[in-house]
Design an enzyme around this catalytic site. Structure first.
Site, PDB file in Angstrom:
ATOM      1  N   THR A   1       5.479  10.071  -7.093  1.00 10.96           N
ATOM      2  CA  THR A   1       5.299  11.435  -7.587  1.00 10.96           C
ATOM      3  C   THR A   1       3.843  11.679  -7.992  1.00 10.96           C
ATOM      4  O   THR A   1       3.414  12.822  -8.055  1.00 10.96           O
ATOM      5  CB  THR A   1       6.191  11.679  -8.829  1.00 10.96           C
TER       6      THR A   1
ATOM      7  N   SER B   1     -12.956 -16.584  -8.333  1.00 11.76           N
ATOM      8  CA  SER B   1     -11.545 -16.314  -8.617  1.00 11.76           C
ATOM      9  C   SER B   1     -10.881 -17.645  -8.969  1.00 11.76           C
ATOM     10  O   SER B   1     -10.787 -18.539  -8.114  1.00 11.76           O
ATOM     11  CB  SER B   1     -10.859 -15.697  -7.393  1.00 11.76           C
TER      12      SER B   1
ATOM     13  N   GLY C   1       1.824  -8.661  -5.441  1.00  9.72           N
ATOM     14  CA  GLY C   1       2.774  -8.033  -4.523  1.00  9.72           C
ATOM     15  C   GLY C   1       4.146  -7.777  -5.126  1.00  9.72           C
ATOM     16  O   GLY C   1       5.109  -7.544  -4.418  1.00  9.72           O
TER      17      GLY C   1
ATOM     18  N   SER D   1      -1.138  -5.534  -9.826  1.00 13.11           N
ATOM     19  CA  SER D   1      -2.178  -6.531 -10.080  1.00 13.11           C
ATOM     20  C   SER D   1      -3.541  -5.986  -9.676  1.00 13.11           C
ATOM     21  O   SER D   1      -4.549  -6.281 -10.325  1.00 13.11           O
ATOM     22  CB  SER D   1      -1.868  -7.819  -9.325  1.00 13.11           C
TER      23      SER D   1
ATOM     24  N   GLU E   1      -9.588   1.936  -4.549  1.00  6.96           N
ATOM     25  CA  GLU E   1      -8.481   1.788  -3.582  1.00  6.96           C
ATOM     26  C   GLU E   1      -8.721   2.666  -2.353  1.00  6.96           C
ATOM     27  O   GLU E   1      -8.548   2.224  -1.218  1.00  6.96           O
ATOM     28  CB  GLU E   1      -7.148   2.194  -4.222  1.00  6.96           C
TER      29      GLU E   1
ATOM     30  N   ASP F   1      -1.185   3.788 -11.659  1.00  3.54           N
ATOM     31  CA  ASP F   1      -1.371   2.377 -12.018  1.00  3.54           C
ATOM     32  C   ASP F   1      -2.625   2.184 -12.867  1.00  3.54           C
ATOM     33  O   ASP F   1      -2.606   1.495 -13.892  1.00  3.54           O
ATOM     34  CB  ASP F   1      -1.482   1.512 -10.757  1.00  3.54           C
TER      35      ASP F   1
ATOM     36  N   TYR G   1       2.594   3.122   3.063  1.00  6.18           N
ATOM     37  CA  TYR G   1       2.338   3.941   1.872  1.00  6.18           C
ATOM     38  C   TYR G   1       1.513   5.181   2.259  1.00  6.18           C
ATOM     39  O   TYR G   1       1.875   6.314   1.928  1.00  6.18           O
ATOM     40  CB  TYR G   1       1.585   3.099   0.826  1.00  6.18           C
TER      41      TYR G   1
HETATM   42  C1  GLA Z   1       1.719   2.375  -6.000  1.00  5.83           C
HETATM   43  C2  GLA Z   1       0.527   3.323  -6.160  1.00  5.83           C
HETATM   44  C3  GLA Z   1       0.795   4.371  -7.232  1.00  5.83           C
HETATM   45  C4  GLA Z   1       2.141   5.052  -7.033  1.00  5.83           C
HETATM   46  C5  GLA Z   1       3.228   4.022  -6.788  1.00  5.83           C
HETATM   47  C6  GLA Z   1       4.544   4.661  -6.423  1.00  5.83           C
HETATM   48  O1  GLA Z   1       1.870   1.594  -7.142  1.00  5.83           O
HETATM   49  O2  GLA Z   1      -0.638   2.614  -6.479  1.00  5.83           O
HETATM   50  O3  GLA Z   1      -0.253   5.305  -7.256  1.00  5.83           O
HETATM   51  O4  GLA Z   1       2.077   6.001  -6.008  1.00  5.83           O
HETATM   52  O5  GLA Z   1       2.896   3.112  -5.767  1.00  5.83           O
HETATM   53  O6  GLA Z   1       5.025   5.403  -7.478  1.00  5.83           O
END
Ligand code: GLA
Length: 385
Positions: free
Chosen positions: A35, A67, A120, A125, A159, A171, A221
């Site tokens: 959303t 790392s 994942g 992360s 990203e 996130d 995605y």
């Molecule tokens: C990933 C993306 C977020 C969001 C979710 C789904 O985590 O980074 O921005 O879109 O998927 O809610």
């Protein structure tokens, strides 16, 4: 998140001197999936798992990164053409570039980092990594001039521009703004947010990790996002005020049914319903009505599985087992295509559920799911002076 572990490696790899230590968490999301990039609501919270990094400016224009988890060393310059090829280093490089674009005079530094957010698993992360460095570079090179909203956008832009995932803001926002014991209801269009103390009496939140990772998750995605944008464009031809699916009603969607593909239609149907579910869950929480919260979580799972098609056999199975065991709410969490389910479980059912889900999953798929209790924690911060 263990400072001593990171510090001992920093000292070992960088001439015995110390730097400053920063941390940022991963996140859970109670409800509101896919959303965020549709201008809708989300309901995440930061967790007690994240990334810890030690950093010290090194007086050059080179960034030297280690790392700890990957046992991998990468160096890069700070110009656009210096992008590293190693995937984890792209996040740090991207954050440096995005901070520079916002006027921060980032110089070379030495750094090492480690994390305990399972990779994942749908617990962000990568946002934890981005937020750690955005927060740190602002502190070390930017006199903390960049506000927290913009720090979250730095991670998101990383990203988009350096990783190739056209994600929303959820996130990174949760990782920066997280607050112990609180979920955050975020309006992703206006970025207005509200903390919700979350202390469900008689229930626990637990994540069950399918340990499945989808190889094509990022392209799938981006494709979902594209579907939503295609439908918005069609609706906006009739209703010019519409900017996001957030602005659309089911009637508006129906009015373009013949103009969009069946698949894009289904995707949008899910999103419009999901945005409403977040609001319904907030209302239910205010009434202490956990049965409704749980029911909405199951509805989200159905939508993500059948309409948005971001679940998989393993996640559907975990959801079915939760339902069979009488778990109050359960659904796939995060972007999907693998990772965890989030479960709202009555205290007295907890042990039975965990034993049951482990046994049945193992019997069916030959592997044991991992289980994480959710502890809602603080966002990005400095851990040493
Ligand atoms: C990933 C993306 C977020 C969001 C979710 C789904 O985590 O980074 O921005 O879109 O998927 O809610």
């Amino acid at each position: 998140m263990d400072i001593e572990h990171v510090r001992s490696r920093f000292v070992k790899h960088f001439d015995g001197a110390t730097g400053v230590v920063y941390a940022s968490p991963g996140r859970i999301n109670l409800i509101g999936e896919h959303t965020d990039y549709n201008g809708g609501f989300v309901f995440p919270g930061a967790v007690d798992k994240g990334i810890v990094a030690e950093i010290r400016p090194n007086g050059t224009n080179t960034v030297c990164c280690y790392s700890i988890d990957m046992k991998d060393w990468v160096e890069f310059g700070l110009n656009e053409e210096d992008a590293p090829r190693t995937s984890w280093a792209k996040y740090i490089f991207g954050v440096c570039r995005e901070m520079i674009k916002r006027g921060v005079d980032v110089k070379g530094f030495d750094t090492c980092f480690a994390g305990d957010v399972p990779l994942g698993a749908g617990m962000s992360s990568s946002a934890a990594l981005e937020s750690t460095y955005a927060f740190a570079l602002n502190d070390l090179f930017g006199e903390n001039k960049i506000d927290k909203f913009e720090l979250a956008k730095v991670g998101q832009a990383t990203e988009h521009n350096y990783v190739g995932v056209n994600c929303g803001i959820m996130d990174q926002f949760a990782s920066i703004f997280g607050k112990k014991g609180n979920l955050i209801r975020l309006d992703c269009r206006s970025l207005e947010y509200q903390y919700f103390p979350f202390d469900p009496r008689g229930y626990r939140l637990v994540l069950v990790d399918s340990v499945v990772k989808h190889e094509l998750a990022s392209s799938a995605y981006n494709k979902r996002r594209q579907s939503c944008e295609t439908v918005v464009a069609a609706i906006a031809r009739k209703y010019p005020q519409v900017e996001f699916l957030r602005d659309c009603t089911m009637e508006m969607l129906q009015s373009v049914k013949d103009e969009v593909s069946k698949e894009d239609y289904m995707r949008s149907e899910y999103v419009i319903e999901e945005i409403q579910r977040v609001l319904d869950v907030c209302d239910a929480l205010e009434r202490g009505d956990y049965e409704t919260v749980g029911q909405k979580m199951y509805e989200t799972h159905q939508g993500m599985s059948k309409l948005y098609e971001v679940s998989c056999e393993e996640l559907d199975f975990l959801n079915d087992v939760a339902f069979d065991c009488g778990v109050t709410g359960s659904r796939v969490m995060g972007g999907g295509f693998g990772g965890c389910t989030i479960n709202l479980v009555a205290d007295e059912l907890y042990d039975t559920f965990i034993t049951n889900v482990k046994e049945r999953y193992k019997a069916k798929f030959g592997k044991t799911p991992k289980v994480y209790d959710v502890v809602i924690s603080d966002g990005a911060r400095k851990l040493t002076e």
